[in-house]
Design a protein around this motif. Structure first.
Motif, mmCIF file in Angstrom:
data_model
loop_
_atom_site.group_PDB
_atom_site.id
_atom_site.type_symbol
_atom_site.label_atom_id
_atom_site.label_comp_id
_atom_site.label_asym_id
_atom_site.label_seq_id
_atom_site.Cartn_x
_atom_site.Cartn_y
_atom_site.Cartn_z
ATOM 1 N N SER A 111 0.824 -1.179 -0.142
ATOM 2 C CA SER A 111 0.120 -0.039 -0.097
ATOM 3 C C SER A 111 0.991 1.280 -0.116
ATOM 4 O O SER A 111 0.339 2.335 0.046
ATOM 5 C CB SER A 111 -0.893 -0.036 1.316
ATOM 6 O OG SER A 111 -0.200 0.325 2.518
ATOM 7 N N LYS A 118 -7.152 3.018 -1.325
ATOM 8 C CA LYS A 118 -8.050 3.470 -2.390
ATOM 9 C C LYS A 118 -9.118 4.560 -1.413
ATOM 10 O O LYS A 118 -9.186 4.430 -0.333
ATOM 11 C CB LYS A 118 -8.886 2.356 -2.735
ATOM 12 C CG LYS A 118 -8.113 1.452 -3.476
ATOM 13 C CD LYS A 118 -8.976 0.206 -4.017
ATOM 14 C CE LYS A 118 -8.070 -0.646 -5.005
ATOM 15 N NZ LYS A 118 -8.730 -1.967 -5.415
ATOM 16 N N HIS A 290 -14.164 -10.667 -2.579
ATOM 17 C CA HIS A 290 -13.172 -10.097 -1.500
ATOM 18 C C HIS A 290 -11.925 -10.656 -1.721
ATOM 19 O O HIS A 290 -11.729 -11.986 -2.081
ATOM 20 C CB HIS A 290 -13.666 -10.285 0.001
ATOM 21 C CG HIS A 290 -15.021 -9.933 0.297
ATOM 22 N ND1 HIS A 290 -16.189 -10.491 0.150
ATOM 23 C CD2 HIS A 290 -15.478 -8.542 0.629
ATOM 24 C CE1 HIS A 290 -17.070 -9.692 0.390
ATOM 25 N NE2 HIS A 290 -16.768 -8.417 0.923
ATOM 26 N N ASP A 291 -10.799 -9.880 -1.263
ATOM 27 C CA ASP A 291 -9.658 -10.435 -1.114
ATOM 28 C C ASP A 291 -9.465 -11.625 0.085
ATOM 29 O O ASP A 291 -10.224 -11.450 0.843
ATOM 30 C CB ASP A 291 -8.341 -9.345 -1.349
ATOM 31 C CG ASP A 291 -8.040 -8.737 -0.111
ATOM 32 O OD1 ASP A 291 -8.896 -8.806 0.978
ATOM 33 O OD2 ASP A 291 -7.493 -7.615 -0.618
ATOM 34 N N ASN A 295 -11.187 -7.519 2.123
ATOM 35 C CA ASN A 295 -11.262 -6.116 1.382
ATOM 36 C C ASN A 295 -12.151 -6.336 -0.029
ATOM 37 O O ASN A 295 -11.711 -7.500 -0.779
ATOM 38 C CB ASN A 295 -9.861 -5.489 0.999
ATOM 39 C CG ASN A 295 -9.134 -5.291 2.157
ATOM 40 O OD1 ASN A 295 -9.686 -4.583 2.947
ATOM 41 N ND2 ASN A 295 -8.022 -5.902 2.164
ATOM 42 N N ILE A 297 -12.492 -6.610 -3.707
ATOM 43 C CA ILE A 297 -11.619 -6.644 -4.664
ATOM 44 C C ILE A 297 -12.062 -6.539 -6.279
ATOM 45 O O ILE A 297 -11.587 -5.929 -7.066
ATOM 46 C CB ILE A 297 -10.613 -7.770 -4.574
ATOM 47 C CG1 ILE A 297 -9.199 -7.614 -5.296
ATOM 48 C CG2 ILE A 297 -11.254 -9.215 -4.886
ATOM 49 C CD1 ILE A 297 -8.365 -6.417 -4.916
ATOM 50 N N GLN A 298 -13.407 -7.087 -6.373
ATOM 51 C CA GLN A 298 -14.090 -7.030 -7.382
ATOM 52 C C GLN A 298 -15.731 -7.199 -7.433
ATOM 53 O O GLN A 298 -16.043 -8.043 -6.671
ATOM 54 C CB GLN A 298 -13.500 -8.220 -8.361
ATOM 55 C CG GLN A 298 -13.948 -8.393 -9.529
ATOM 56 C CD GLN A 298 -13.499 -9.780 -10.544
ATOM 57 O OE1 GLN A 298 -14.236 -10.615 -10.004
ATOM 58 N NE2 GLN A 298 -12.666 -9.664 -11.428
ATOM 59 N N TRP A 357 -13.176 -3.505 -12.456
ATOM 60 C CA TRP A 357 -13.477 -4.384 -11.571
ATOM 61 C C TRP A 357 -13.954 -3.557 -10.160
ATOM 62 O O TRP A 357 -14.453 -4.105 -9.329
ATOM 63 C CB TRP A 357 -12.010 -4.817 -10.845
ATOM 64 C CG TRP A 357 -11.641 -5.966 -11.567
ATOM 65 C CD1 TRP A 357 -11.834 -6.301 -13.162
ATOM 66 C CD2 TRP A 357 -10.520 -7.017 -11.193
ATOM 67 N NE1 TRP A 357 -10.965 -7.467 -13.324
ATOM 68 C CE2 TRP A 357 -10.306 -7.870 -12.332
ATOM 69 C CE3 TRP A 357 -9.928 -7.427 -9.819
ATOM 70 C CZ2 TRP A 357 -9.408 -9.075 -12.211
ATOM 71 C CZ3 TRP A 357 -9.027 -8.456 -9.909
ATOM 72 C CH2 TRP A 357 -8.855 -9.163 -11.013
ATOM 73 N N ARG A 358 -13.917 -2.093 -10.263
ATOM 74 C CA ARG A 358 -14.723 -1.358 -9.292
ATOM 75 C C ARG A 358 -15.586 -0.474 -9.723
ATOM 76 O O ARG A 358 -16.577 -0.325 -8.862
ATOM 77 C CB ARG A 358 -13.400 -0.646 -8.582
ATOM 78 C CG ARG A 358 -13.762 0.477 -7.671
ATOM 79 C CD ARG A 358 -12.464 1.064 -6.814
ATOM 80 N NE ARG A 358 -12.982 2.324 -6.423
ATOM 81 C CZ ARG A 358 -12.155 3.080 -5.619
ATOM 82 N NH1 ARG A 358 -10.903 2.913 -5.893
ATOM 83 N NH2 ARG A 358 -12.692 4.424 -5.238
ATOM 84 N N HIS A 380 -6.360 -6.411 -15.854
ATOM 85 C CA HIS A 380 -5.920 -5.993 -14.485
ATOM 86 C C HIS A 380 -4.518 -6.009 -13.780
ATOM 87 O O HIS A 380 -3.901 -5.250 -13.142
ATOM 88 C CB HIS A 380 -6.947 -6.578 -13.625
ATOM 89 C CG HIS A 380 -7.321 -5.734 -12.178
ATOM 90 N ND1 HIS A 380 -6.913 -5.995 -11.048
ATOM 91 C CD2 HIS A 380 -8.170 -4.843 -12.033
ATOM 92 C CE1 HIS A 380 -7.321 -4.986 -10.109
ATOM 93 N NE2 HIS A 380 -8.066 -4.361 -10.728
#
Ligand SMILES: [Fe+2]
Ligand SMILES: [Zn+2]
Length: 401
Positions: A111, A118, A290-291, A295, A297-298, A357-358, A380
């Motif tokens: 990060s 984000k 989620h990852d 979180n 993720i997609q 993806w977001r 991606h």
């Protein structure tokens, strides 16, 4: 503050080594240590690939000898076959797992200590913070500053406008290729079309298309999509965007039960409008994904490309079917609310790129006249690689591998 990784003490146990570091005490299985030897025989530092054949390591391996280096910055291990390994304490601290000491963990490096966090947004936020860059700055190859700024904005906000782009397909193609190579699909690579239904997909018509991501029918939907409106002679065709990260936060807070069902029920999708095409993902995935840390993720939201939902999706139909439909109704209310759906009229010279993806996109209203658009997809993984290398240090990133 940089904390040194001086070894304070170590204890050899039967199956693991106990290491005392300033950050705390942690343990490493001997088999893990042998597997993570970073000597030239065990690890190729040029290709960044493991050479040791992990399944060949004896399960009960135990060191012949363990000692601290003279400077106290590493642990030296001699194995029964005389193989010698040296572990930097920084490496051990960063990759500790039992328990993780985590002083400079991979997550923090990934990060950029917050640089790559984000930023979920709504319409109000965009009034003061519209992500945009200048074409000339991005295309300046004498420095990476412009491309780094562009990639970082796409990463943080999920989209970005590129202003003052020359109004032609060639300049637009060069722009997107500044990030990475174009991803071809069954619709082609770089596309340039007018609304003539030459392809059997509603994107090629003049009808309104609600908020969605593209490619829910792929196992790996395209990561980025770029649009450039080259010409429009009529009215309408307003584009809208919505941040699914922000929408997911709202849903989770207001209706945790709905959030859970959208994170659980697999939703099949397909692309089969062309005679020679029958595409489905390897397996149906939920809408919110989620990852491993939980979180988002997609978010795979596309009602047009949804296939029939049957017993493969619903394991407890009595409760899940009504809950699923209630959840997508609420979800749609959130993403189409005036607080969250951002309206924008694309114009020649202004490209739009977004994280597919977001950020959801739409053609909110039907249109009249001739409309010519061009654009392309990027994978991606290739985009994220570019974001990280342009904005973080490669050496720091390599430390996480
Ligand atoms: Fe689309
Ligand atoms: Zn080795």
């Amino acid at each position: 503050m940089i904390r040194k990784h001086f070894l304070q003490m170590f204890i050899q146990k039967d199956k693991y080594l106990v290491v005392d570091l300033p950050q705390g005490q942690t343990k490493f299985h001997y088999i893990w240590l042998r597997d993570h030897c970073r000597c030239k025989q065990c690890y190729d530092h040029l290709t960044i690939q493991r050479l040791v054949n992990s399944p060949e390591i004896p399960l009960e391996i135990s060191p012949h000898h363990v000692s601290a280096s003279e400077d106290g910055l590493s642990v030296n291990v001699v194995w029964p076959d005389e193989h010698q390994s040296k572990y930097d304490l920084k490496f051990l601290a960063n990759n500790s797992y039992w328990p993780p000491l985590n002083p400079e963990s991979g997550a923090k490096i990934h990060s950029g200590n917050g640089k790559l966090d984000k930023v979920p947004w709504n319409v109000e936020f965009l009034k003061e913070n519209l992500p945009q860059v200048e074409y000339s700055k991005v295309m300046d190859t004498s420095t990476d500053d412009g491309i780094a700024e562009w990639c970082l904005k796409i990463w943080k906000y999920g989209f970005c406008f590129v202003n003052n782009t020359p109004v032609d397909p060639e300049s637009t193609k060069k722009l997107i290729e500044r990030i990475a190579f174009i991803r071809p699909t069954h619709y082609g690579g770089f596309w340039d079309f007018t609304s003539d239904l030459s392809t059997h997909d509603n994107a090629y018509s003049d009808v309104a298309i609600p908020l969605h991501i593209d490619n829910t029918y792929f196992t790996d939907p395209a990561g980025l999509q770029l649009f450039h409106l080259l010409k429009h002679t009529g009215e309408g065709g307003i584009t809208t965007l919505c941040d699914s990260l922000h929408a997911a936060n709202i849903l989770k807070q207001q209706n945790p039960e709905y959030y859970e069902i959208l994170s659980k029920i697999p939703v099949p999708a397909h692309s089969a409008g062309e005679e020679n095409v029958f595409i489905q993902p390897s397996h149906a995935k939920p809408i919110i994904n989620h990852d491993n840390e939980g979180n988002v993720i997609q978010v795979r939201w596309n009602t047009s490309d949804r296939s029939v939902m049957n017993g493969l999706s619903f394991k407890n139909p009595e409760t899940e079917v009504p809950l699923f439909y209630a959840a997508i109704k609420k979800w749609n209310d959130i993403i189409e609310s005036k607080d969250n759906e951002f309206f924008h009229q694309l114009k020649p010279g202004q490209c739009l790129i977004f994280d597919n993806w977001r950020v959801f996109h739409s053609r909110r209203t039907s249109f009249t006249g001739e409309r010519r658009m061009c654009g392309a997809y990027i994978n991606h993984d290739d985009y994220v690689s570019r974001v990280k290398l342009l904005n973080l240090s490669r050496d720091d990133l390599l430390e996480t591998l």
